[in-house]
Each structure stands twice: as C-alpha cells, then as structure tokens.
Design an enzyme around this catalytic site. Structure first.
Site, PDB file in Angstrom:
ATOM      1  N   LYS A   1      24.908 -25.561 -46.248  1.00 40.21           N
ATOM      2  CA  LYS A   1      23.972 -25.206 -47.320  1.00 40.21           C
ATOM      3  C   LYS A   1      24.629 -25.271 -48.686  1.00 40.21           C
ATOM      4  O   LYS A   1      24.007 -25.662 -49.664  1.00 40.21           O
ATOM      5  CB  LYS A   1      23.430 -23.785 -47.099  1.00 40.21           C
ATOM      6  CG  LYS A   1      22.304 -23.703 -46.094  1.00 40.21           C
ATOM      7  CD  LYS A   1      21.559 -22.396 -46.320  1.00 40.21           C
ATOM      8  CE  LYS A   1      20.533 -22.113 -45.243  1.00 40.21           C
ATOM      9  NZ  LYS A   1      20.075 -20.722 -45.312  1.00 40.21           N
TER      10      LYS A   1
ATOM     11  N   LYS B   1      18.369 -29.591 -34.341  1.00 37.48           N
ATOM     12  CA  LYS B   1      17.588 -28.388 -34.016  1.00 37.48           C
ATOM     13  C   LYS B   1      16.332 -28.297 -34.879  1.00 37.48           C
ATOM     14  O   LYS B   1      16.305 -28.792 -36.017  1.00 37.48           O
ATOM     15  CB  LYS B   1      18.446 -27.134 -34.173  1.00 37.48           C
ATOM     16  CG  LYS B   1      18.803 -26.806 -35.589  1.00 37.48           C
ATOM     17  CD  LYS B   1      19.405 -25.417 -35.747  1.00 37.48           C
ATOM     18  CE  LYS B   1      19.621 -25.168 -37.224  1.00 37.48           C
ATOM     19  NZ  LYS B   1      20.154 -23.921 -37.622  1.00 37.48           N
TER      20      LYS B   1
ATOM     21  N   LYS C   1      13.264 -24.799 -40.322  1.00 38.35           N
ATOM     22  CA  LYS C   1      12.290 -24.609 -41.407  1.00 38.35           C
ATOM     23  C   LYS C   1      12.583 -25.527 -42.579  1.00 38.35           C
ATOM     24  O   LYS C   1      11.702 -25.871 -43.347  1.00 38.35           O
ATOM     25  CB  LYS C   1      12.374 -23.164 -41.925  1.00 38.35           C
ATOM     26  CG  LYS C   1      11.624 -22.160 -41.105  1.00 38.35           C
ATOM     27  CD  LYS C   1      11.814 -20.745 -41.681  1.00 38.35           C
ATOM     28  CE  LYS C   1      12.388 -19.836 -40.615  1.00 38.35           C
ATOM     29  NZ  LYS C   1      12.686 -18.481 -41.048  1.00 38.35           N
TER      30      LYS C   1
HETATM   31  P1  TYM Z   1      17.276 -17.286 -39.062  1.00 35.88           P
HETATM   32  O1  TYM Z   1      16.263 -16.566 -39.889  1.00 35.88           O
HETATM   33  O2  TYM Z   1      17.741 -18.626 -39.518  1.00 35.88           O
HETATM   34  O3  TYM Z   1      16.739 -17.478 -37.590  1.00 35.88           O
HETATM   35  C1  TYM Z   1      16.212 -16.405 -36.856  1.00 35.88           C
HETATM   36  C2  TYM Z   1      16.572 -16.561 -35.401  1.00 35.88           C
HETATM   37  O4  TYM Z   1      16.026 -17.780 -34.871  1.00 35.88           O
HETATM   38  C3  TYM Z   1      17.045 -18.494 -34.180  1.00 35.88           C
HETATM   39  N1  TYM Z   1      16.758 -19.940 -34.306  1.00 35.88           N
HETATM   40  C4  TYM Z   1      16.649 -20.783 -33.261  1.00 35.88           C
HETATM   41  N2  TYM Z   1      16.752 -20.591 -31.924  1.00 35.88           N
HETATM   42  C5  TYM Z   1      16.563 -21.659 -31.121  1.00 35.88           C
HETATM   43  N3  TYM Z   1      16.277 -22.900 -31.584  1.00 35.88           N
HETATM   44  C6  TYM Z   1      16.175 -23.150 -32.916  1.00 35.88           C
HETATM   45  N4  TYM Z   1      15.877 -24.368 -33.360  1.00 35.88           N
HETATM   46  C7  TYM Z   1      16.363 -22.064 -33.820  1.00 35.88           C
HETATM   47  N5  TYM Z   1      16.322 -21.944 -35.172  1.00 35.88           N
HETATM   48  C8  TYM Z   1      16.571 -20.641 -35.446  1.00 35.88           C
HETATM   49  C9  TYM Z   1      18.329 -18.097 -34.886  1.00 35.88           C
HETATM   50  O5  TYM Z   1      19.467 -18.333 -34.079  1.00 35.88           O
HETATM   51  C10 TYM Z   1      18.093 -16.617 -35.136  1.00 35.88           C
HETATM   52  O6  TYM Z   1      18.411 -15.850 -33.998  1.00 35.88           O
HETATM   53  N6  TYM Z   1      21.668 -15.181 -40.150  1.00 35.88           N
HETATM   54  C11 TYM Z   1      20.459 -14.981 -39.381  1.00 35.88           C
HETATM   55  C12 TYM Z   1      19.706 -13.711 -39.718  1.00 35.88           C
HETATM   56  C13 TYM Z   1      20.502 -12.437 -39.571  1.00 35.88           C
HETATM   57  C14 TYM Z   1      20.873 -11.817 -38.351  1.00 35.88           C
HETATM   58  C15 TYM Z   1      21.515 -10.603 -38.735  1.00 35.88           C
HETATM   59  C16 TYM Z   1      20.717 -12.150 -37.001  1.00 35.88           C
HETATM   60  C17 TYM Z   1      20.929 -11.637 -40.595  1.00 35.88           C
HETATM   61  N7  TYM Z   1      21.524 -10.530 -40.085  1.00 35.88           N
HETATM   62  C18 TYM Z   1      22.038  -9.724 -37.781  1.00 35.88           C
HETATM   63  C19 TYM Z   1      21.232 -11.259 -36.050  1.00 35.88           C
HETATM   64  C20 TYM Z   1      21.874 -10.072 -36.441  1.00 35.88           C
HETATM   65  C21 TYM Z   1      19.517 -16.149 -39.684  1.00 35.88           C
HETATM   66  O7  TYM Z   1      19.592 -16.765 -40.713  1.00 35.88           O
HETATM   67  O8  TYM Z   1      18.534 -16.329 -38.786  1.00 35.88           O
END
Ligand code: TYM
Length: 328
Positions: free
Chosen positions: A111, A192, A195
């Site tokens: 990013k 993958k 968004k």
């Molecule tokens: P984020 O908002 O990008 O994604 C949320 C969750 O969705 C999962 N995910 C996927 N799983 C399978 N296939 C995909 N194509 C796919 N795209 C997204 C992500 O692995 C995630 O579980 N950094 C984190 C948010 C966060 C967080 C935390 C998570 C902040 N603090 C503490 C766990 C614990 C994030 O950006 O997720």
C-alpha cells in the site's frame, strides 16, 4: 474461558472474501468463548477517507456483524475509537516494535509502495492491530490468510514485551479457516478477492443484488478444460467456485466434485451463484432492518462500555510494568 478478538476495516461494503474468510467463522466462536468483534475505524484513517463516508461505513459494518449472525448478548460488538485504550496501548507497543520489522510488513510495502507520502499511521498500522488484540488478553484471533504476517508480529511483540517487562500479555493464536482462508477474485482467480480491486467483476459485496451476483458468477474466469476438479494450483477458478459453493451450502468439496462430474462449468457457476444468493438475501434483509431501527446504536453503546471495561486492567499493568507514573 477462551477470549476471541477480531476486527475488520470499515472501508466499503464487505465482500464474500471478508465474509467467508473472517465473519462467518466468528459466528460459531461466540458460543464457546468470550468474544470481541471490533470495527477498526482508526485503522481506516491510515489512508485518506471521506469523513462522512467513514462514519457511515463504520456503523454499517457493525450492522453486517449482527446481520451475519453475531448476537450482541453473546459477543461484544464495538467501534475501535470508542475505546481510547487502543490508541494508548498502541503507543506503548510502538516503543517495543522495531522499525526493521515494520518495514518488512507486506501490507505496508504494497500500500505504501515505499512512497514518502504514505502516512506514518500506515507504517505503524500493525502495532495498533497488536494493541487491539493484546489489550484483551486474547487467546484466539480468527482471520483470513492475508493477516498471518500481522499476527506473527503481534505474537513477537507480546513475547518481547513479556521478556522486557515481565509476564503481562497473553500470546495469541491465529485461527485461519483451511479452505476459505483466501477467496480469490472472480475476474482473476490468481489474486485474492479485494475491495481495492480495479474491476467490480472481482468481488461480490454483501449487498449485491441477486441479478448482479448471477452475472458475476456466470462471467467468473475459469480455464479452457471442462473437468470439474479441486486443484487450486492448476485450476484456481474452478477451485474457487467449489470453495465458495462448499462454504455456502456446507457440502464437502468431494461431494460437490462428484455431483458435478461430467457437467459443464456453467452448471457449477449458476448453482454457486444461487447458493450465495440464498445466504445473502436473508442477511441483507436483516441488515436493512437493523439500519432502519436504530438498534445498532444501542448495541454499539453497550459494546463500547464492555470493551473499555475489558482493557482497563491490562493497560494499567502495561504502564506499570514499563515504569510510567500511576495516577492517584
Ligand atoms: P480487512 O478489513 O482487510 O479484512 C477483514 C477480514 O477479512 C479477511 N479477508 C479475506 N479472507 C479470505 N479471502 C479474502 N479474499 C479476504 N480478504 C479479506 C481478512 O483476512 C480479515 O480477517 N488488519 C485487519 C483488521 C484488523 C484486525 C485487528 C484483525 C485490525 N485489528 C485485530 C484481527 C485482529 C484488516 O485490514 O482486515
């Protein structure tokens, strides 16, 4: 009792990858432990956002948690910025984290692209994530595969903190679903579902209309053979369809492979779309009702109180251990 914590960024309507990789695995976990599900609005600030849109998306994401099946009587659903301990805990951990390890985070590299104008928040993003998790003395973190590196860093920071300052923090385990860890893009199954994909054909959002879901699955990229077989390396498109179909219906991939023997890809595509529609239609109805009723605001107010109560002690322990002066 097992403590579970996970979070999602309010950066758009969640897609099938978010749903199958993360949200759907939250639901059974609320039965077995004490769980906290957070809308990480502070994390969303690491790239520029429209303020009104961020506020709206934040409330909506909490609505999706509930519409997907989280029960506010069983799980705590809250907004990250409603518990100021996250930002304070992140500062303490920033003084434990190292520039070298943060520079190696692939999310920052992707990013930030080494750009001088990337925000400092984007660089320290994984430390805030570690604070989210560690302040709750979390045992288990359910996430998709793309979060693995951040979870490894979280574990390293907890171990380093404990070594430097005494045993204060629980070292959490990551929980990644085997099959749905990485849902792939419909327009390009080598990457993958995301968004931020260039084309809307990449993903199906949780608010997508049935007609559009069907269209996207019909156009999903597969391969030039005509054999339905689960082989993510050689047949990523077909394997992705089988994964989604299996996750939606609960039928095993083996059962599906057998069922579609000798049938064309078209059948698999249409049936997968229908399975997705059957699960999303009632979820969408629940979501719209929640948003209209204002119930979600009460859920979030209760969630914020519970979240603050859960982190106070650990934050005090951290400060004490690090040598900060304590009030009163
Ligand atoms: P984020 O908002 O990008 O994604 C949320 C969750 O969705 C999962 N995910 C996927 N799983 C399978 N296939 C995909 N194509 C796919 N795209 C997204 C992500 O692995 C995630 O579980 N950094 C984190 C948010 C966060 C967080 C935390 C998570 C902040 N603090 C503490 C766990 C614990 C994030 O950006 O997720």
């Amino acid at each position: 009792m097992t403590r579970v914590f996970s979070g999602m960024q309010p950066t758009g309507v969640p897609h099938l990858g978010n749903y199958l990789g993360a949200m759907k695995q939250f639901i059974p976990l609320q039965e077995t432990g004490e769980s906290f599900y957070c809308v990480v609005d502070l994390h969303a600030l690491t790239v520029p956002r429209d303020p009104e849109e961020l506020r709206r998306r934040t409330r909506e994401l909490a609505g999706f948690y509930v519409a997907a099946g989280l029960d506010p009587d069983k799980a705590t659903i809250f907004i990250q910025s409603h518990n100021p301990d996250h930002a304070e805990g992140a500062w303490l951990l920033q003084c434990v984290a190292r520039i070298g390890e943060l520079s190696r985070m692939t999310q920052f590299k992707d990013k930030g692209q080494g750009s001088e104008s990337a925000t400092a928040g984007l660089f320290t993003y994984p430390v805030l994530q570690a604070a989210d998790i560690l302040l709750y003395q979390t045992d288990v973190v359910p996430v998709g595969e793309d979060q693995k590196q951040h979870l490894e860093l979280t574990r390293d920071l907890a171990e380093r903190f404990n070594k430097q300052y005494g045993d204060v923090l629980t070292v959490p385990e990551v929980r990644i679903q085997k099959v749905t860890a990485r849902i792939m893009g419909l327009d390009n199954p080598e990457k993958k579902m995301s968004k931020s994909a260039a084309s809307e054909a990449n993903y199906v959002s949780l608010l997508e209309e049935p007609k559009s879901i069907l269209k996207k699955f019909k156009r999903a990229v597969t391969d030039s053979e005509n054999e339905i077989r689960y082989d993510p390396e050689k047949k990523p498109g077909v394997s992705n369809l089988l994964t989604i179909h299996s996750a939606m219906t609960g039928h095993s991939i083996d059962t599906l492979v057998e069922k579609y023997q000798g049938k064309g890809y078209g059948h698999l595509k249409v049936d997968t779309a229908e399975a997705v529609i059957a699960e999303l239609e009632p979820l969408q109805a629940r979501f719209h009702n929640l948003m209209k009723s204002g119930e979600i605001d009460d859920i979030l107010a209760t969630g914020a109180k519970r979240a603050r109560a859960a982190t106070a002690e650990t934050l005090t322990h951290m400060k004490k251990a690090m040598g900060l002066s304590l009030q009163g």
